[in-house]
Enzyme design. Structure first.
Site, mmCIF file in Angstrom:
data_model
loop_
_atom_site.group_PDB
_atom_site.id
_atom_site.type_symbol
_atom_site.label_atom_id
_atom_site.label_comp_id
_atom_site.label_asym_id
_atom_site.label_seq_id
_atom_site.Cartn_x
_atom_site.Cartn_y
_atom_site.Cartn_z
ATOM 1 N N GLY A 1 0.773 -1.235 0.000
ATOM 2 C CA GLY A 1 0.000 0.000 0.000
ATOM 3 C C GLY A 1 0.803 1.284 0.000
ATOM 4 N N ARG B 1 -8.108 3.092 -14.634
ATOM 5 C CA ARG B 1 -7.985 3.773 -13.338
ATOM 6 C C ARG B 1 -8.567 5.197 -13.323
ATOM 7 N NH1 ARG B 1 -3.931 4.766 -10.838
ATOM 8 N NH2 ARG B 1 -4.612 4.114 -8.779
ATOM 9 N N CYS C 1 -16.239 3.733 -26.469
ATOM 10 C CA CYS C 1 -17.543 4.339 -26.633
ATOM 11 C C CYS C 1 -18.129 4.650 -25.267
ATOM 12 C CB CYS C 1 -18.432 3.372 -27.395
ATOM 13 S SG CYS C 1 -19.513 4.250 -28.465
ATOM 14 N N GLU C 2 -17.583 5.654 -24.627
ATOM 15 C CA GLU C 2 -17.971 5.991 -23.257
ATOM 16 C C GLU C 2 -17.439 7.398 -22.980
ATOM 17 O OE1 GLU C 2 -18.797 3.092 -20.989
ATOM 18 O OE2 GLU C 2 -18.751 4.193 -19.109
ATOM 19 N N TYR D 1 -1.465 -1.910 -11.995
ATOM 20 C CA TYR D 1 -2.923 -1.942 -12.186
ATOM 21 C C TYR D 1 -3.351 -1.345 -13.525
ATOM 22 C CZ TYR D 1 -2.393 -2.924 -7.252
ATOM 23 O OH TYR D 1 -1.982 -3.468 -6.061
HETATM 24 N N1 LLP Z 1 -1.426 -7.034 -0.173
HETATM 25 C C1 LLP Z 1 -2.757 -7.143 -0.233
HETATM 26 C C2 LLP Z 1 -3.432 -8.107 0.625
HETATM 27 C C3 LLP Z 1 -3.484 -6.352 -1.125
HETATM 28 O O1 LLP Z 1 -4.802 -6.483 -1.168
HETATM 29 C C4 LLP Z 1 -2.808 -5.441 -1.961
HETATM 30 C C5 LLP Z 1 -3.531 -4.618 -2.912
HETATM 31 C C6 LLP Z 1 -1.410 -5.363 -1.863
HETATM 32 C C7 LLP Z 1 -0.751 -6.173 -0.957
HETATM 33 C C8 LLP Z 1 -0.577 -4.436 -2.724
HETATM 34 O O2 LLP Z 1 -0.886 -3.102 -2.547
HETATM 35 P P1 LLP Z 1 0.013 -1.993 -3.301
HETATM 36 O O3 LLP Z 1 1.396 -2.026 -2.707
HETATM 37 O O4 LLP Z 1 0.023 -2.339 -4.733
HETATM 38 O O5 LLP Z 1 -0.708 -0.714 -3.042
HETATM 39 N N2 LLP Z 1 -6.710 -1.551 -8.339
HETATM 40 C C9 LLP Z 1 -6.365 -0.533 -7.373
HETATM 41 C C10 LLP Z 1 -5.472 -1.069 -6.299
HETATM 42 C C11 LLP Z 1 -6.071 -2.248 -5.555
HETATM 43 C C12 LLP Z 1 -5.137 -2.795 -4.546
HETATM 44 C C13 LLP Z 1 -5.641 -4.081 -4.014
HETATM 45 N N3 LLP Z 1 -4.801 -4.697 -3.058
HETATM 46 C C14 LLP Z 1 -5.698 0.626 -8.113
HETATM 47 O O6 LLP Z 1 -5.588 0.559 -9.334
HETATM 48 O O7 LLP Z 1 -5.336 1.619 -7.499
#
Ligand code: LLP
Length: 435
Positions: free
Chosen positions: A247, A329, A360-361, A389
Site C-alpha cells: 500500500g 484507473r 464508446c464511453e 494496475y
Molecule cells: N497485499 C494485499 C493483501 C493487497 O490487497 C494489496 C492490494 C497489496 C498487498 C498491494 O498493494 P500496493 O502495494 O500495490 O498498493 N486496483 C487498485 C489497487 C487495488 C489494490 C488491491 N490490493 C488501483 O488501481 O489503485
C-alpha cells in the site's frame, strides 16, 4: 511530466532503457506498455537493502495483482523475492514461469475449493485465511488428503487510511479479514492453532493501497504487535510472524508526495523493533507485500495521436488509440497521470487538452487539463506511471485488443507479452447451433 528511471530526452525524443520510443512504436506498434526493467530491479533492491533487521527475518512479497507476467516472475526470482496470488489464474501464471512455489502466498476473501486444492497441489508457501469458513474448508481438505499447510489469518485492524474509497481495506465494513474488534476472532484463532493440519504462522493485515500517510502504517504495526501479544497470552500459543501488507503510495502527479521507500523501510524496521521489544514480543519474521511501489513508475503507456477536436464549449480533445480498455484507473478512481508528447519533448507546452481514449464511453478520459506540446496526427503520447494496475486491469471493451508489453534495458527491448490478435478476441466465442 516527471521522468523516472532511465527516461531520457535525446534531442527531443524520449528514450527509455536507452531506446527511443519512436523505435519502440515502429517495431511493436501502439498502444504499448513499456517496462523500464532497470527501474524494477532498482526498486526491488531498494526494498531488499532497507527492509531488514538483526532481530527478525524479513520477507518481501511482490503483490502480483499490480502486474503479473512470466517476465516479472523471473525478475523477482532472480532477486529472491516472494510473490502473492489471489486467484487460481495468478497461481497458474506464476507456476508457468517456473517460480519457486514455496515462495508463493495465497490471498483472497473467497477462495474456491479448486483454488485451495491448487495451493496444496502446488505446495505453495502459505495460505492467508480470510475467515473461519475458509479455515473449516481448508482444514477439511487437508484432513482428507492428509497434507499440511502453513497459514496466516488476515485481520481487519480498523485503521482508516486516507486513500480512495474503493481501495481502502481496513474500514470496519470492509469485506477482507476478521475484525480484531469482534468476539469471534479469538475463537477462530484457537481453532486454527488447534488444527493438526494447519500451522498458524501469524497474522496478516493490509490497510489499503496508495497510502501516503506513513503514520497509518506505524499505527498498524503497533495494533498488530499488541494484538499478537494479547492473543498469544490468552491462548497460550506462540505466534511468530506478522505480515503488514503493501500500500505504499507512489507519485503519479504533483499532488502526490510519494513514500520514500529507503527511509520509510528503515523507519518501519526500527518501529517494529522498538514496539516488539517494548511489548516483549519475540517476532521471528516480518513480511511486507508491496505491489504498486515496485512497478508503477517503471511502466508507461505509449499511444499514437489520432484526431483532435475542439468542442462547442471550448474543450480541446486529443484522441489516442487506446483508453479505458488499457487504463481503467481514471474512470474507476478518478486517478490522475502525467503525459508528454514523446517525440516533441523540446516543444513548448502551449496546449491544455483532455487526452481521451477511443472507447464508446464519455468517461473514457485518460488525463483532463493536460499541458502538452501541440500535437499532430501520429505523434506519440506517453502516459507515465501506468505500470501498476494498468495491464492487470485491462479489458476488451469495444473489442479492443490488449496492447503488448515490452521490457527495455541496456538499449535492448524484449517482448514480454504479445499484443492480442483479433483471433484472440473470438477464440472462446462459439456460434449457436440451434438455428
Ligand atoms: N497485499 C494485499 C493483501 C493487497 O490487497 C494489496 C492490494 C497489496 C498487498 C498491494 O498493494 P500496493 O502495494 O500495490 O498498493 N486496483 C487498485 C489497487 C487495488 C489494490 C488491491 N490490493 C488501483 O488501481 O489503485
Amino acid at each position: 511530466m516527471r521522468y523516472f528511471g532511465t527516461m531520457n530526452n535525446n534531442n527531443g525524443t524520449l528514450e527509455i532503457g536507452g531506446i527511443s520510443v519512436k523505435k519502440l512504436a515502429q517495431k511493436y506498434k501502439t498502444p504499448l506498455y513499456i517496462i523500464d526493467q532497470q527501474l524494477v530491479e532498482d526498486n526491488i533492491l531498494n526494498y531488499k537493502n532497507n527492509f531488514k533487521s538483526n532481530l527478525f527475518e524479513t520477507e518481501i512479497v511482490y503483490a502480483s495483482k499490480a502486474f503479473l507476467s512470466k517476465g516479472i516472475c523471473q525478475l523477482l526470482s532472480k532477486y529472491d523475492l516472494s510473490i502473492d496470488a489471489v486467484s487460481a489464474g495468478e497461481l497458474y501464471t506464476i507456476k508457468s514461469s517456473d517460480f519457486p512455489m514455496h515462495k508463493v502466498h495465497m490471498h483472497g476473501n473467497n477462495k474456491t475449493i479448486e483454488e485451495l486444492k491448487m495451493c496444496l497441489d502446488y505446495n505453495i508457501g502459505s495460505v492467508i485465511l480470510d475467515n473461519v469458513e475458509e479455515f473449516n474448508l481448508l482444514n477439511k481438505i487437508c484432513e482428507e488428503i492428509n497434507k499440511n499447510m502453513d497459514v496466516m489469518l488476515r485481520l481487519n485492524i480498523g485503521i482508516d487510511a486516507h486513500t480512495h474509497e474503493y481501495i481502502k481495506t481496513s474500514k470496519h465494513s470492509s469485506k477482507f479479514g476478521e475484525s480484531i474488534f469482534g468476539d469471534k476472532v479469538i475463537d477462530t484463532i484457537k481453532k486454527i492453532s488447534d488444527s493438526k493440519h494447519l500451522n498458524l504462522l501469524g497474522f496478516h493485515c493490509h490497510i489499503g493501497s496508495q497510502i501516503f500517510d506513513t503514520k497509518a502504517f506505524l499505527e498498524g504495526i503497533e495494533v498488530m504487535i499488541k494484538f499478537l501479544k494479547k492473543t498469544s497470552e490468552t491462548l497460550n500459543i506462540k505466534i511468530p510472524e506478522i505480515n503488514l501488507g503493501g500500500g505504499f503510495g507512489v507519485y503519479y502527479t504533483e499532488e502526490d508526495v510519494e513514500i520514500d521507500i529507503k527511509s520509510f523501510m528503515q523507519e518501519m524496521i526500527k518501529h517494529i523493533e522498538k514496539i516488539s521489544q517494548k511489548e516483549n514480543v519475540n517476532l521471528e519474521k516480518v513480511t511486507i507485500e508491496p505491489g504498486r511501489s515496485i512497478i508503477a513508475n517503471a511502466g508507461s503507456t505509449l499511444y499514437s495521436v489520432g484526431y483532435t477536436k475542439e468542442t462547442f464549449s471550448g474543450l480541446k480533445y486529443v484522441f489516442i488509440d487506446g483508453g479505458m480498455s488499457d487504463n481503467i484507473r481514471p474512470a474507476l478512481y478518478q486517478a490522475k497521470y502525467e503525459a508528454v508528447v514523446a517525440n516533441k519533448l523540446n516543444d513548448p507546452l502551449t496546449e491544455t487538452v483532455t487526452i481521451a481514449g477511443k472507447c464508446c464511453e464519455s468517461g473514457d478520459l485518460i488525463i483532463k487539463d493536460c499541458h502538452l506540446a501541440k500535437t499532430d496526427f501520429n505523434d506519440l503520447i506517453l502516459v507515465a506511471s501506468t505500470g501498476a494496475y494498468g495491464y492487470s486491469m485491462s479489458n476488451n471493451y469495444n473489442k479492443l485488443v490488449r496492447p503488448a508489453v515490452v521490457f527495455v534495458k541496456d538499449s535492448k527491448a524484449q517482448l514480454s507479452i504479445k499484443r492480442e490478435t483479433f483471433e484472440d478476441l473470438i477464440k472462446n466465442d462459439l456460434p449457436l447451433e440451434n438455428l
